[in-house]
Design a protein around this motif. Structure first.
Motif, PDB file in Angstrom:
ATOM      1  N   UNK A  79       0.818  -1.222   0.000  1.00 54.80           N
ATOM      2  CA  UNK A  79       0.000   0.000   0.000  1.00 54.80           C
ATOM      3  C   UNK A  79       0.845   1.262   0.000  1.00 54.80           C
ATOM      4  N   UNK A  80       2.087   1.161   0.490  1.00 56.24           N
ATOM      5  CA  UNK A  80       2.970   2.320   0.539  1.00 56.24           C
ATOM      6  C   UNK A  80       3.567   2.657  -0.831  1.00 56.24           C
ATOM      7  N   UNK A  81       3.337   1.806  -1.812  1.00 51.86           N
ATOM      8  CA  UNK A  81       3.745   2.136  -3.176  1.00 51.86           C
ATOM      9  C   UNK A  81       2.658   2.936  -3.889  1.00 51.86           C
ATOM     10  N   UNK A  82       1.460   2.981  -3.292  1.00 53.01           N
ATOM     11  CA  UNK A  82       0.333   3.716  -3.876  1.00 53.01           C
ATOM     12  C   UNK A  82       0.083   5.047  -3.173  1.00 53.01           C
ATOM     13  N   UNK A  83       0.400   5.093  -1.891  1.00 52.42           N
ATOM     14  CA  UNK A  83       0.184   6.289  -1.092  1.00 52.42           C
ATOM     15  C   UNK A  83       1.252   6.361  -0.012  1.00 52.42           C
ATOM     16  N   UNK A  84       1.703   7.579   0.312  1.00 52.14           N
ATOM     17  CA  UNK A  84       2.696   7.715   1.373  1.00 52.14           C
ATOM     18  C   UNK A  84       2.061   7.563   2.752  1.00 52.14           C
ATOM     19  N   UNK A 144       7.210  10.459  -6.496  1.00 53.68           N
ATOM     20  CA  UNK A 144       6.478   9.524  -7.352  1.00 53.68           C
ATOM     21  C   UNK A 144       5.229   8.932  -6.688  1.00 53.68           C
ATOM     22  N   UNK A 145       5.020   9.235  -5.400  1.00 59.15           N
ATOM     23  CA  UNK A 145       3.925   8.618  -4.667  1.00 59.15           C
ATOM     24  C   UNK A 145       3.008   9.683  -4.064  1.00 59.15           C
ATOM     25  N   UNK A 147       0.494  11.818  -1.695  1.00 58.72           N
ATOM     26  CA  UNK A 147       0.550  12.034  -0.248  1.00 58.72           C
ATOM     27  C   UNK A 147      -0.495  11.201   0.496  1.00 58.72           C
ATOM     28  N   UNK A 148      -1.747  11.206   0.044  1.00 60.35           N
ATOM     29  CA  UNK A 148      -2.817  10.530   0.797  1.00 60.35           C
ATOM     30  C   UNK A 148      -3.659   9.612  -0.073  1.00 60.35           C
ATOM     31  N   UNK A 149      -4.346  10.169  -1.061  1.00 62.20           N
ATOM     32  CA  UNK A 149      -5.224   9.346  -1.888  1.00 62.20           C
ATOM     33  C   UNK A 149      -4.391   8.505  -2.852  1.00 62.20           C
ATOM     34  N   UNK A 150      -4.627   7.188  -2.877  1.00 54.45           N
ATOM     35  CA  UNK A 150      -3.763   6.263  -3.623  1.00 54.45           C
ATOM     36  C   UNK A 150      -3.752   6.499  -5.127  1.00 54.45           C
ATOM     37  N   UNK A 151      -2.627   6.200  -5.729  1.00 54.03           N
ATOM     38  CA  UNK A 151      -2.509   6.236  -7.187  1.00 54.03           C
ATOM     39  C   UNK A 151      -3.273   5.057  -7.770  1.00 54.03           C
ATOM     40  N   UNK A 152      -3.824   5.254  -8.942  1.00 53.41           N
ATOM     41  CA  UNK A 152      -4.577   4.188  -9.603  1.00 53.41           C
ATOM     42  C   UNK A 152      -3.637   3.324 -10.423  1.00 53.41           C
ATOM     43  N   UNK A 153      -2.906   2.469  -9.732  1.00 51.35           N
ATOM     44  CA  UNK A 153      -1.979   1.552 -10.380  1.00 51.35           C
ATOM     45  C   UNK A 153      -1.830   0.324  -9.486  1.00 51.35           C
ATOM     46  N   UNK A 154      -1.216  -0.704 -10.013  1.00 52.04           N
ATOM     47  CA  UNK A 154      -1.019  -1.920  -9.224  1.00 52.04           C
ATOM     48  C   UNK A 154       0.059  -1.687  -8.167  1.00 52.04           C
ATOM     49  N   UNK A 155      -0.153  -2.192  -6.958  1.00 45.16           N
ATOM     50  CA  UNK A 155       0.853  -2.020  -5.900  1.00 45.16           C
ATOM     51  C   UNK A 155       2.101  -2.837  -6.185  1.00 45.16           C
ATOM     52  N   UNK A 156       3.226  -2.366  -5.718  1.00 43.17           N
ATOM     53  CA  UNK A 156       4.489  -3.084  -5.856  1.00 43.17           C
ATOM     54  C   UNK A 156       4.673  -3.985  -4.644  1.00 43.17           C
ATOM     55  N   UNK A 157       4.697  -5.280  -4.873  1.00 41.80           N
ATOM     56  CA  UNK A 157       4.844  -6.227  -3.780  1.00 41.80           C
ATOM     57  C   UNK A 157       6.268  -6.735  -3.652  1.00 41.80           C
TER      58      UNK A 157
END
Length: 204
Positions: A79-84, A144-145, A147-157
């Motif tokens: 989840x931290x790859x989508x939002x800080x 690249x990430x 601040x709060x509302x997540x990016x609309x992309x697949x998370x990096x696991x």
């Protein structure tokens, strides 16, 4: 590398959140919104329950990745790859979900604005601390990430993590409150439906 002491606004985050939530819930306990019992009200209940479940699952997801790593490693996976600040995002969903489930769209909107206003300063304070801890690495991550509302992309696991069970257990205890809201709303709805605990009806 040692973390800078948390600021006052970070320290007061939990007690302030609990006090504000208690005030909103007390008002909700003794009032009935205009949408109560209507088709629109029932739609709000379903949306609220969905947000509460998403908040609970999301916070556990965050705990799995941040477990034992906070302020030691800059977490940039899951989840931290989508939002800080995914923990705060999922808590936001829980706050809005709580008042939506109570069929009070006006309170949900006010709570959302109040949450975003307060946590804007909490997040800015934390960003200053993280920038001091991780320097250029954090600046690159922030660039690249969202601040709060997540990016609309697949998370990096990642393939594997070392997880501290006590931290996960604590996270599970914390999200239980989101699920208990569903029980509370159902019980309160039945009481209000029977005409109990209604001090006044809201015009909105």
């Amino acid at each position: 590398m040692h973390a800078k002491s948390s600021s006052t606004i970070e320290t007061l985050r939990k007690p302030a959140s609990r006090m504000i939530a208690a005030a909103f819930i007390l008002v909700s306990l003794l009032t009935v919104p205009r949408a109560f019992g209507t088709v629109f009200g029932q739609v709000l209940v379903l949306c609220g329950y969905s947000l509460l479940i998403a908040a609970a699952l999301g916070r556990v997801w965050c705990a799995i990745y941040i477990s034992g790593r906070k302020d030691r490693v800059l977490c940039q996976d899951g989840p931290y790859s989508l939002s800080r600040n995914p923990l705060y995002f999922f808590s936001f969903l829980g706050v809005v979900g709580c008042f939506a489930a109570l069929q009070n769209l006006a309170f949900a909107a006010v709570a959302a604005v109040a949450y975003l206003a307060y946590y804007h300063y909490v997040i800015r304070s934390e960003e200053t601390r993280l920038a001091q801890l991780f320097g250029a690495e954090y600046e690159t991550y922030a660039g690249r990430t969202p601040r709060l509302f997540p990016a609309l992309r697949s998370p990096q696991g990642v393939d594997s993590y070392t997880i501290r069970p006590k931290i996960i257990e604590r996270a599970l205890k914390e999200v239980v409150w989101f699920l208990l809201v569903i029980v509370f709303v159902e019980a309160l709805g039945n009481l209000h439906q029977a005409g109990h605990l209604i001090w006044f009806r809201l015009p909105f």
